[in-house]
Write a protein that holds these residues in place. Sequence first.
Motif, PDB file in Angstrom:
ATOM      1  N   UNK A 244       0.818  -1.268   0.094  1.00  0.00           N
ATOM      2  CA  UNK A 244       0.078  -0.216   0.351  1.00  0.00           C
ATOM      3  C   UNK A 244       0.666   1.215   0.048  1.00  0.00           C
ATOM      4  N   UNK A 245       0.975   2.246  -0.733  1.00  0.00           N
ATOM      5  CA  UNK A 245       1.675   3.951  -1.368  1.00  0.00           C
ATOM      6  C   UNK A 245       0.433   4.211  -2.226  1.00  0.00           C
ATOM      7  N   UNK A 246       1.014   5.795  -1.868  1.00  0.00           N
ATOM      8  CA  UNK A 246       0.915   6.539  -2.069  1.00  0.00           C
ATOM      9  C   UNK A 246       1.543   8.217  -2.405  1.00  0.00           C
ATOM     10  N   UNK A 247       1.920   8.420  -3.438  1.00  0.00           N
ATOM     11  CA  UNK A 247       2.076   9.624  -3.614  1.00  0.00           C
ATOM     12  C   UNK A 247       1.593  10.621  -3.396  1.00  0.00           C
ATOM     13  N   UNK A 248       2.409  12.269  -2.609  1.00  0.00           N
ATOM     14  CA  UNK A 248       1.889  12.522  -1.173  1.00  0.00           C
ATOM     15  C   UNK A 248       0.776  13.604  -2.518  1.00  0.00           C
ATOM     16  N   UNK A 286       8.963   2.416   3.392  1.00  0.00           N
ATOM     17  CA  UNK A 286       9.595   3.182   2.747  1.00  0.00           C
ATOM     18  C   UNK A 286       9.766   4.347   2.283  1.00  0.00           C
ATOM     19  N   UNK A 287      10.291   5.272   2.245  1.00  0.00           N
ATOM     20  CA  UNK A 287      10.088   6.773   1.413  1.00  0.00           C
ATOM     21  C   UNK A 287      10.808   6.667   0.400  1.00  0.00           C
ATOM     22  N   UNK A 288      10.194   7.811  -0.075  1.00  0.00           N
ATOM     23  CA  UNK A 288      11.222   8.383  -1.857  1.00  0.00           C
ATOM     24  C   UNK A 288      10.681  10.238  -1.316  1.00  0.00           C
ATOM     25  N   UNK A 336       7.692  12.598  -1.675  1.00  0.00           N
ATOM     26  CA  UNK A 336       7.148  12.338  -2.098  1.00  0.00           C
ATOM     27  C   UNK A 336       6.078  11.719  -2.436  1.00  0.00           C
ATOM     28  N   UNK A 337       6.330  10.732  -1.367  1.00  0.00           N
ATOM     29  CA  UNK A 337       5.631   9.179  -1.760  1.00  0.00           C
ATOM     30  C   UNK A 337       6.370   8.439  -0.062  1.00  0.00           C
ATOM     31  N   UNK A 338       5.201   7.059   0.186  1.00  0.00           N
ATOM     32  CA  UNK A 338       5.715   6.516   1.406  1.00  0.00           C
ATOM     33  C   UNK A 338       4.957   5.626   1.090  1.00  0.00           C
TER      34      UNK A 338
END
Length: 421
Positions: A244-248, A286-288, A336-338
Motif C-alpha cells: 500500500x503506497x501513494x504519492x503525496x 519506505x520513503x521516496x 513525495x511518497x511513502x
Amino acid sequence: MIGLIDCNNFYASCERVFNPKLEGKPIGILSNNDGCVIARSNELKPLVPMGMPAYKIEPKIRRKIKLLSSNYELYGDMSERVFDTVRHYTADIEPYSIDEAFIQLTGFTNVTTHCKNLRAVVKRDTGIPVSIGIGHTHTLAKLANHIAKKQPIHQGVYCLPDDPNLLDNILKTFPIDEIWGVGRRIAQKLQNLGITTALDLRRANLKQIKQQFSVVLERTILELNGISCIELDDLSTPKKNIMTSRSFGQLTGELFDLQEAIRIHASRGAEKLRQQKSVANAVLVFLKTNHFRQDLAQYNPSIVVPLSSPTDDSRLIIRAAQKGLQTIYKKGFMFMKSGVMLLDLKAKDNYCQSDLFITEQSIILQHKNDQLMKTIDLINQKMGKNTISLGGTRKAAPWQIKRELLSKRYTTRWNELPLVR
C-alpha cells in the motif's frame, strides 16, 4: 450457461447517474493526485488516449471535455448496488472486479430474454448501463460480452451460437491478446508459434501448450472448446506480499505528516490481509524523494521490521511500521511518497493450527483481537471507509492526495446527499 455482466464505462456512468448534465459529454476520470486519465467515456476515447497526463491535454480539447477526480467511494457503493440488484434475479453471482461479475444461467429456458430483462432492471434501479455476454464457459462469456458491448445491433446482450461453424467464424475475428487470461508476453510467444487468433488457440495442440505454458493456458483452450474448467478462485490466489503506497499531494519533510501517512498505509494493508485470510511475518516501510527535483537532496530509505509473531492485527502492524519510520527518517529531506509492504504472508488457518506452543490464555486473547478487527472491518464496509480508524487524519495534510475535481459522494455521505429542488 454462464453470463458476464460488465458495467459500461463504469466510472463515467456513476458520475452521470447523479449529474444528468454529463450525459453525452466526453468524461475523463483522473488517477491519484489528478495525474493521468485512467477511465474514459466513449465520447472521450477519440479525443484523449488512455493514460495521458492531464496537463498534456490541449486547451482546445480541454474546453470540450469534463475531467473528474477518482471518486472511489461512489464507484464502490454503486458497484454493490448493481450486484445486489442482479442477485434478486440470479441466484449464483461471482463478482470479478468492481464493474464485472459472472452469473450462472442454468435452468432458464431463454437465457437471452432473461438477460435482456435483467439489463433493463439494472438500468432502471441503479442508472448504470450494462452489457451481458453469454457462453458455455467463463472464457466464452468474456468474448461474448466483448461483442455485446461493441456491436449495437445486439442491444447489449449477446449469446454465442452453439453451431461449431458459426462459432469458428466468430473466434477467428478475435486476436490472441484479447482472450481472457492471455497476457502480452504469452500472446507474443503464441504468435511466434503461429497462433494469432482465438480460433487458432482453440485448435492448438493441448499437449504442446501444456509443455510450453502454464496450466492456466491449458484450461483456456479447454474453455474455448466449451469445457468449463476455470474457477475464479484459480485466478485470485492470495498474494504473497501486500503493498500500500501513494504519492503525496505536496512534498513534506515533517515527521508528523509521514507518521499519519504510514499509519494509513499500514492500516489499509492489514485490512487487505484479513480479506484474504492471511497473516504477515514482517513489515517493510519506505520513503521516496522526488528524483525529478534535482534541486532537492535525494534520500530513498527502506527498512524491514520483523513482527514478533505472524499477525493480521492492525495495531501490531501499525506499531511495527511506525518503528521502522522512526529508524529511517531524517530531517532535511522533502518526501513525495511513502509506502508499507506486508511480507512473508501465510494462511491464517494454517498458522493457527501449526502453533504448538499456543496457550489457552493466548487463544482467548487472539479471539478477542479477531473479533475487534472483524467488527472494525464490518463497520467500515457498511458505513464507509475510515468510519473507524486507528488515529485521526487531517483533511488538509500534505500527504493527502490531490482531488480538486472530486464530485460529491452522493451515496455514502449524509452531507453530500443529492438535493431535490
